[in-house]
Design a protein around this motif. Structure first.
Motif, PDB file in Angstrom:
ATOM      1  N   ASN A 164      -1.739   2.270  12.259  1.00  0.00           N
ATOM      2  CA  ASN A 164      -1.053   3.200  11.617  1.00  0.00           C
ATOM      3  C   ASN A 164      -1.909   3.926  11.024  1.00  0.00           C
ATOM      4  N   THR A 165      -2.199   5.249  11.222  1.00  0.00           N
ATOM      5  CA  THR A 165      -2.982   6.020  10.461  1.00  0.00           C
ATOM      6  C   THR A 165      -2.225   7.443  10.242  1.00  0.00           C
ATOM      7  N   TRP A 166      -2.444   7.917   9.205  1.00  0.00           N
ATOM      8  CA  TRP A 166      -1.925   9.273   8.877  1.00  0.00           C
ATOM      9  C   TRP A 166      -2.629  10.031   7.829  1.00  0.00           C
ATOM     10  N   PRO A 167      -2.358  11.512   7.994  1.00  0.00           N
ATOM     11  CA  PRO A 167      -2.842  12.115   6.853  1.00  0.00           C
ATOM     12  C   PRO A 167      -2.124  12.179   5.553  1.00  0.00           C
ATOM     13  N   VAL A 168      -2.671  12.155   4.600  1.00  0.00           N
ATOM     14  CA  VAL A 168      -1.950  12.093   3.111  1.00  0.00           C
ATOM     15  C   VAL A 168      -2.635  12.899   1.908  1.00  0.00           C
ATOM     16  N   THR A 169      -1.816  13.347   1.050  1.00  0.00           N
ATOM     17  CA  THR A 169      -2.453  14.144  -0.045  1.00  0.00           C
ATOM     18  C   THR A 169      -2.351  13.311  -1.520  1.00  0.00           C
ATOM     19  N   VAL A 170      -3.451  13.105  -2.095  1.00  0.00           N
ATOM     20  CA  VAL A 170      -3.081  12.233  -3.447  1.00  0.00           C
ATOM     21  C   VAL A 170      -2.241  13.185  -4.229  1.00  0.00           C
ATOM     22  N   ALA A 171      -1.115  12.465  -4.693  1.00  0.00           N
ATOM     23  CA  ALA A 171      -0.163  13.059  -5.747  1.00  0.00           C
ATOM     24  C   ALA A 171      -0.310  12.534  -7.165  1.00  0.00           C
ATOM     25  N   ALA A 172      -0.630  11.368  -7.183  1.00  0.00           N
ATOM     26  CA  ALA A 172      -0.857  10.691  -8.753  1.00  0.00           C
ATOM     27  C   ALA A 172      -1.816   9.573  -8.629  1.00  0.00           C
ATOM     28  N   ILE A 173      -2.519   9.274  -9.720  1.00  0.00           N
ATOM     29  CA  ILE A 173      -3.364   8.137  -9.750  1.00  0.00           C
ATOM     30  C   ILE A 173      -2.766   7.526 -11.085  1.00  0.00           C
ATOM     31  N   GLU A 174      -2.636   6.254 -11.034  1.00  0.00           N
ATOM     32  CA  GLU A 174      -2.351   5.305 -12.172  1.00  0.00           C
ATOM     33  C   GLU A 174      -2.824   3.914 -12.198  1.00  0.00           C
ATOM     34  N   GLN A 175      -3.658   3.864 -13.452  1.00  0.00           N
ATOM     35  CA  GLN A 175      -4.301   2.770 -13.686  1.00  0.00           C
ATOM     36  C   GLN A 175      -3.215   1.361 -13.739  1.00  0.00           C
ATOM     37  N   HIS A 176      -3.237   0.355 -13.003  1.00  0.00           N
ATOM     38  CA  HIS A 176      -2.359  -0.828 -13.126  1.00  0.00           C
ATOM     39  C   HIS A 176      -3.503  -2.252 -13.296  1.00  0.00           C
ATOM     40  N   ALA A 177      -3.656  -2.552 -14.483  1.00  0.00           N
ATOM     41  CA  ALA A 177      -4.447  -3.858 -14.665  1.00  0.00           C
ATOM     42  C   ALA A 177      -5.658  -3.793 -13.939  1.00  0.00           C
TER      43      ALA A 177
ATOM     44  N   THR B  55      -6.151  -3.000 -10.744  1.00  0.00           N
ATOM     45  CA  THR B  55      -6.181  -1.973  -9.580  1.00  0.00           C
ATOM     46  C   THR B  55      -5.875  -0.461 -10.292  1.00  0.00           C
ATOM     47  N   THR B  56      -5.872   0.166  -9.158  1.00  0.00           N
ATOM     48  CA  THR B  56      -5.580   1.667  -9.556  1.00  0.00           C
ATOM     49  C   THR B  56      -4.338   1.959  -8.373  1.00  0.00           C
ATOM     50  N   ARG B  57      -3.359   2.282  -8.610  1.00  0.00           N
ATOM     51  CA  ARG B  57      -1.995   2.789  -7.786  1.00  0.00           C
ATOM     52  C   ARG B  57      -1.952   4.167  -7.415  1.00  0.00           C
ATOM     53  N   VAL B  58      -2.252   4.630  -6.065  1.00  0.00           N
ATOM     54  CA  VAL B  58      -2.325   6.018  -5.942  1.00  0.00           C
ATOM     55  C   VAL B  58      -0.791   6.315  -5.237  1.00  0.00           C
ATOM     56  N   ARG B  59      -0.301   7.230  -5.648  1.00  0.00           N
ATOM     57  CA  ARG B  59       1.005   7.777  -4.801  1.00  0.00           C
ATOM     58  C   ARG B  59       0.639   8.995  -4.004  1.00  0.00           C
ATOM     59  N   LEU B  60       0.885   8.850  -2.809  1.00  0.00           N
ATOM     60  CA  LEU B  60       0.409   9.638  -1.792  1.00  0.00           C
ATOM     61  C   LEU B  60       1.556  10.309  -1.114  1.00  0.00           C
ATOM     62  N   GLU B  61       1.439  11.774  -0.810  1.00  0.00           N
ATOM     63  CA  GLU B  61       2.515  12.568  -0.260  1.00  0.00           C
ATOM     64  C   GLU B  61       2.060  12.613   1.345  1.00  0.00           C
ATOM     65  N   GLY B  62       2.739  12.223   2.285  1.00  0.00           N
ATOM     66  CA  GLY B  62       2.378  12.498   3.565  1.00  0.00           C
ATOM     67  C   GLY B  62       3.784  12.178   4.503  1.00  0.00           C
ATOM     68  N   ARG B  63       3.798  11.919   5.895  1.00  0.00           N
ATOM     69  CA  ARG B  63       4.878  11.576   6.568  1.00  0.00           C
ATOM     70  C   ARG B  63       4.416  10.306   7.286  1.00  0.00           C
ATOM     71  N   PRO B  64       4.762   9.128   6.609  1.00  0.00           N
ATOM     72  CA  PRO B  64       5.775   9.312   5.390  1.00  0.00           C
ATOM     73  C   PRO B  64       4.770   9.155   3.979  1.00  0.00           C
ATOM     74  N   PRO B  65       5.386   9.367   2.830  1.00  0.00           N
ATOM     75  CA  PRO B  65       4.887   9.169   1.658  1.00  0.00           C
ATOM     76  C   PRO B  65       4.604   7.668   1.306  1.00  0.00           C
ATOM     77  N   VAL B  66       3.491   7.150   0.617  1.00  0.00           N
ATOM     78  CA  VAL B  66       3.090   5.999   0.740  1.00  0.00           C
ATOM     79  C   VAL B  66       2.726   5.584  -0.840  1.00  0.00           C
ATOM     80  N   LEU B  67       2.708   4.480  -1.411  1.00  0.00           N
ATOM     81  CA  LEU B  67       1.920   4.072  -2.347  1.00  0.00           C
ATOM     82  C   LEU B  67       0.693   3.014  -1.996  1.00  0.00           C
ATOM     83  N   ALA B  68      -0.422   3.371  -2.459  1.00  0.00           N
ATOM     84  CA  ALA B  68      -1.519   2.407  -2.228  1.00  0.00           C
ATOM     85  C   ALA B  68      -2.094   1.799  -3.598  1.00  0.00           C
ATOM     86  N   ASP B  69      -2.702   0.170  -3.584  1.00  0.00           N
ATOM     87  CA  ASP B  69      -3.214   0.086  -4.662  1.00  0.00           C
ATOM     88  C   ASP B  69      -4.700  -0.345  -4.057  1.00  0.00           C
TER      89      ASP B  69
END
Length: 151
Positions: free
Chosen positions: A91-104, A106-120
């Motif tokens: 599974n690979t797909w293009p995404v665009t960074v929507a938001a970046i949040e520090q979580h302890a 790690t860093t949580r990145v909210r990504l827009e794409g098809r599908p949208p996804v959260l990455a730690d």
């Protein structure tokens, strides 16, 4: 969740899911519940190991299924790449960074794409990729990291 024998999750004033904590955490039924337990969750239609997602895109899973399903995986299963990755991730797909949040740690990145996804990801990865909102990347998830179950 640690001390409970049974959970009842309320969303919009109605019970949307109930059961033992491990079952709720393993098989969330709504996006709200998935957010509570920290998973990416999608609804789609399975045909073997290919799931066509309701919100667009396709995810390949390791376990074949047929019909309406949920596909879930943790944000830690998502890797980010500056260029389209090659190799074992199905599974690979293009995404665009929507938001970046520090979580302890790690860093949580909210990504827009098809599908949208959260990455730690690690803070070092944020620096290596020079992440900022609007940055275009590739997301990758191995099929073996996905969990599929009936809707």
């Amino acid at each position: 969740m640690v001390l409970a024998d049974r959970l009842v999750i309320l969303e919009g004033g109605r019970a949307v899911q109930e059961g033992p904590p491990a079952e709720v955490a393993r098989r969330p039924r709504t996006g709200y519940v998935a957010n509570l337990v920290g998973l990416n969750l999608y609804r789609g239609t399975a045909d073997g190991t290919a799931v066509t997602l309701a919100e667009g895109g396709t995810i390949t899973t390791a376990t074949p299924a047929t019909g309406p399903v949920h596909v879930a995986f943790p944000p830690t299963a998502v890797s980010l790449h500056a260029d389209r990755p090659t190799g074992s991730p199905r599974n690979t797909w293009p995404v665009t960074v929507a938001a970046i949040e520090q979580h302890a740690h790690t860093t949580r990145v909210r990504l827009e794409g098809r599908p949208p996804v959260l990455a730690d990801i690690t803070t070092a990865t944020v620096a290596d990729l020079r992440l900022r909102p609007g940055e275009e990347l590739w997301a990758a998830v191995k099929a073996t990291e996905t969990h599929t179950y009936p809707v």
